[in-house]
Design an enzyme around this catalytic site. Sequence first.
Site, PDB file in Angstrom:
ATOM      1  N   SER A  85       0.833  -1.200   0.000  1.00  0.00           N
ATOM      2  CA  SER A  85       0.000   0.000   0.000  1.00  0.00           C
ATOM      3  C   SER A  85       0.865   1.247   0.000  1.00  0.00           C
ATOM      4  CB  SER A  85      -0.917   0.011   1.222  1.00  0.00           C
ATOM      5  OG  SER A  85      -1.616   1.234   1.315  1.00  0.00           O
ATOM      6  N   SER A  86       0.363   2.283  -0.680  1.00  0.00           N
ATOM      7  CA  SER A  86       1.051   3.567  -0.670  1.00  0.00           C
ATOM      8  C   SER A  86       0.661   4.396   0.547  1.00  0.00           C
ATOM      9  CB  SER A  86       0.706   4.331  -1.954  1.00  0.00           C
ATOM     10  OG  SER A  86      -0.697   4.582  -2.004  1.00  0.00           O
TER      11      SER A  86
END
Length: 466
Positions: free
Chosen positions: A315-316
């Site tokens: 995930s960013s």
Amino acid sequence: MRTEHDALGCRQIEDACYYGIQTQRALENFSISGTTIAQIPGYIESLLEIKRAAAMANHRIGKLTDAQLSAIVQAVNELIASPQPQQFPVDIYQGGGGTSTNMNVNEVLANRANEILTGVKGYDEVHPNTHINMCQSTNDVIPSAMKMTAFRLLGALEEALHPFIAVLGEKVEAFSDDVKLGRTCLQDALPLTLGQQFSGYRSAFERSAQLINSVRHLCLELPMGATAIGTEFGTWPGYKDAFYSVLSTNTGLDFTPEKNLFDALQNADFWITVSAALKSTANILNKLASDLRVMASGPRAGLEEITLPAVQPGSSIMPGKINPVIPEMVIQVYFRVLGNDLSITRACEGELELNVWESLILNSLCESCRLLTECLPLFSDKCLKGLIANRERCAQDAGNSLALSTVIATLFDYKTASDVAKKADQEGKSIYQIVVETGLLSAERASQLLDPIVLTRPELFHKLYK
């Protein structure tokens, strides 16, 4: 530049190009997909092998001179030894049932053969239609080259399946004693071992490899000799037998003519069969990948039965998140194979004496084979080999399942088991606790018979029951 002529007029061709006017027209008409016939693995080589065998057969029956044969064979051998993809620039999407492809190869060989014989390109000594295409038609050459190409592509896929199956076999052994909860309709079911679950996957892929092998060998039946519509008109006596003898000798494969050449040109359902084998393989891959995603869900609020190797951050925005990216890649391959299967199915419809959609069939088939062949080692190396069983979580879920009430149904009756399961559910207790509290079984007997491992091996239960 040089000038070449055909029935529609003339065109200027760069003299460095070995292809000719019909190839040039195809470039003007069909530049659409960016994928050329040279980018289909093994396709040009298959066409060249056909042209070489045809030339040798025609020489054997006295229709080509020694010099013509020598020049054609040299031209073919050069291109096989040192492929020249720039000489085969025709787009895979084309009308005319592959005429542009066939003529592209004919022109390249004719120009090179003339160059060998005379020092310059041209068709004075070897003509693309008269000599290179002798006793042939696009209508038997293209489907024959497709089958030869598919034989190679399916062989590569079958070869990729075997080490993949071996890795699954290693997991069967490694997880043989790891009891987990089975699930049907996404609800708790009887226990099984993780090894038993993986044995199902392994068996499915073994069956898939056998299916791929079976359809692959059907590719050895070719329609060569049919010419335009199956009548064999345009061939000379002895050509067909000589062709198959030469082709088999040259390739080391036992090529034979199709049993009915009219059927071979009219009907393309063979490719539906091949595509079905690819779709079946992709479907099994999808099932395995989807199951792994579910089993690895969590890691704290999902099933958490297994842990997949972490190959990249997930995930960013959410630190620590790891996604099942390899199974998700595999599932997308499945979707693409499904799409190609639909394209192949529609393209196999055809009409009357010929199927003219073969270029699309070949392109779709090639992509499906390539995706599956590349997918298998990635899936194996980056996911399956490093997959870990979360043994404690699996054992806990298996031991707490209401599905263990099946033991009580076997020992007593269904109503008694149903009452036990209902009571356990209402009181938030295990089946073990309820049967001991109600006196159905002693603590010792309950520990023996309600051990989840017993339910995975009926012989243990039968032994304890006595």
